[in-house]
Design a protein around this motif. Structure first.
Motif, PDB file in Angstrom:
ATOM      1  N   THR A   7       0.850  -1.186   0.000  1.00 23.31           N
ATOM      2  CA  THR A   7       0.000   0.000   0.000  1.00 23.31           C
ATOM      3  C   THR A   7       0.893   1.246   0.000  1.00 23.31           C
ATOM      4  OG1 THR A   7      -0.068   0.170   2.403  1.00 23.31           O
ATOM      5  CG2 THR A   7      -1.772  -1.218   1.344  1.00 23.31           C
ATOM      6  N   LYS A   8       0.268   2.380  -0.292  1.00 26.19           N
ATOM      7  CA  LYS A   8       1.022   3.636  -0.236  1.00 26.19           C
ATOM      8  C   LYS A   8       1.474   3.931   1.190  1.00 26.19           C
ATOM      9  CE  LYS A   8      -0.428   5.816  -4.421  1.00 26.19           C
ATOM     10  NZ  LYS A   8      -0.652   7.064  -5.115  1.00 26.19           N
ATOM     11  N   GLN A   9       0.693   3.452   2.186  1.00 26.87           N
ATOM     12  CA  GLN A   9       1.091   3.643   3.590  1.00 26.87           C
ATOM     13  C   GLN A   9       2.342   2.822   3.907  1.00 26.87           C
ATOM     14  OE1 GLN A   9      -2.046   2.964   2.550  1.00 26.87           O
ATOM     15  NE2 GLN A   9      -3.161   4.807   3.145  1.00 26.87           N
ATOM     16  N   GLN A  10       2.420   1.588   3.373  1.00 27.23           N
ATOM     17  CA  GLN A  10       3.613   0.761   3.597  1.00 27.23           C
ATOM     18  C   GLN A  10       4.823   1.377   2.899  1.00 27.23           C
ATOM     19  OE1 GLN A  10       1.610  -2.840   2.178  1.00 27.23           O
ATOM     20  NE2 GLN A  10       2.187  -3.839   4.100  1.00 27.23           N
ATOM     21  N   LEU A  11       4.617   1.895   1.715  1.00 29.81           N
ATOM     22  CA  LEU A  11       5.687   2.576   0.991  1.00 29.81           C
ATOM     23  C   LEU A  11       6.177   3.782   1.787  1.00 29.81           C
ATOM     24  CD1 LEU A  11       7.411   3.195  -1.564  1.00 29.81           C
ATOM     25  CD2 LEU A  11       5.417   4.411  -2.455  1.00 29.81           C
ATOM     26  N   ALA A  12       5.246   4.548   2.343  1.00 34.12           N
ATOM     27  CA  ALA A  12       5.593   5.775   3.061  1.00 34.12           C
ATOM     28  C   ALA A  12       6.512   5.521   4.257  1.00 34.12           C
ATOM     29  CB  ALA A  12       4.320   6.485   3.525  1.00 34.12           C
ATOM     30  N   LEU A  13       6.409   4.345   4.877  1.00 38.27           N
ATOM     31  CA  LEU A  13       7.277   4.028   6.012  1.00 38.27           C
ATOM     32  C   LEU A  13       8.713   3.761   5.594  1.00 38.27           C
ATOM     33  CD1 LEU A  13       4.972   1.681   8.105  1.00 38.27           C
ATOM     34  CD2 LEU A  13       5.700   3.999   8.706  1.00 38.27           C
ATOM     35  N   ARG A  14       8.927   3.410   4.332  1.00 38.94           N
ATOM     36  CA  ARG A  14      10.287   3.102   3.845  1.00 38.94           C
ATOM     37  C   ARG A  14      10.941   4.379   3.321  1.00 38.94           C
ATOM     38  NH1 ARG A  14       6.790  -1.097   5.013  1.00 38.94           N
ATOM     39  NH2 ARG A  14       7.980  -3.006   5.232  1.00 38.94           N
ATOM     40  N   ALA A  49      12.101   9.926  -0.090  1.00 37.89           N
ATOM     41  CA  ALA A  49      11.741   8.525  -0.309  1.00 37.89           C
ATOM     42  C   ALA A  49      10.399   8.234   0.345  1.00 37.89           C
ATOM     43  CB  ALA A  49      12.824   7.615   0.278  1.00 37.89           C
ATOM     44  N   GLY A  50       9.866   7.059   0.031  1.00 39.14           N
ATOM     45  CA  GLY A  50       8.602   6.651   0.615  1.00 39.14           C
ATOM     46  C   GLY A  50       7.399   7.155  -0.144  1.00 39.14           C
ATOM     47  N   GLN A  51       7.620   7.638  -1.370  1.00 39.47           N
ATOM     48  CA  GLN A  51       6.495   8.141  -2.137  1.00 39.47           C
ATOM     49  C   GLN A  51       6.612   7.792  -3.613  1.00 39.47           C
ATOM     50  OE1 GLN A  51       6.334  12.485  -2.168  1.00 39.47           O
ATOM     51  NE2 GLN A  51       8.406  12.499  -1.373  1.00 39.47           N
ATOM     52  N   ASP A  52       5.529   8.034  -4.324  1.00 41.09           N
ATOM     53  CA  ASP A  52       5.475   7.796  -5.763  1.00 41.09           C
ATOM     54  C   ASP A  52       6.048   9.028  -6.460  1.00 41.09           C
ATOM     55  OD1 ASP A  52       4.776   7.417  -8.438  1.00 41.09           O
ATOM     56  OD2 ASP A  52       2.898   6.429  -7.915  1.00 41.09           O
ATOM     57  N   LEU A  53       7.108   8.823  -7.236  1.00 47.73           N
ATOM     58  CA  LEU A  53       7.772   9.938  -7.909  1.00 47.73           C
ATOM     59  C   LEU A  53       7.379  10.069  -9.375  1.00 47.73           C
ATOM     60  CD1 LEU A  53      11.353   9.548  -6.407  1.00 47.73           C
ATOM     61  CD2 LEU A  53       9.491  11.006  -5.619  1.00 47.73           C
TER      62      LEU A  53
END
Length: 77
Positions: A7-14, A49-53
């Motif tokens: 999920t975007k939330q899981q991505l955001a933690l990285r 980092a942690g987001q869609d670029l």
């Protein structure tokens, strides 16, 4: 290629701060930039980092060919 979905939330933690991994997404795929010297502390110039670029790439001084150096590790749900 059968990749795990995050999920975007899981991505955001990285983001290199909350968790040590440095991940970014581009065109639906997630890339691990943890080993890239250009992503120290989860920051690459004005990008975090942690987001869609995907939408930010047109402003970059490079093309999306830069992602060819990295293997996608997942995809966005």
């Amino acid at each position: 290629m059968d990749l795990p979905a995050y999920t975007k939330q899981q991505l955001a933690l990285r983001n290199g701060q909350d968790k040590p991994q440095i991940w970014v997404a581009y065109k639906g795929f997630i890339y691990d930039m943890t080993e890239s010297r250009l992503w120290r502390n989860g920051k690459h110039y004005e990008h975090w980092a942690g987001q869609d670029l995907t939408d930010e790439l047109p402003d970059a001084p490079h093309t999306d060919a830069v992602f060819e150096k990295f293997v996608p590790i997942g995809k966005i749900k």
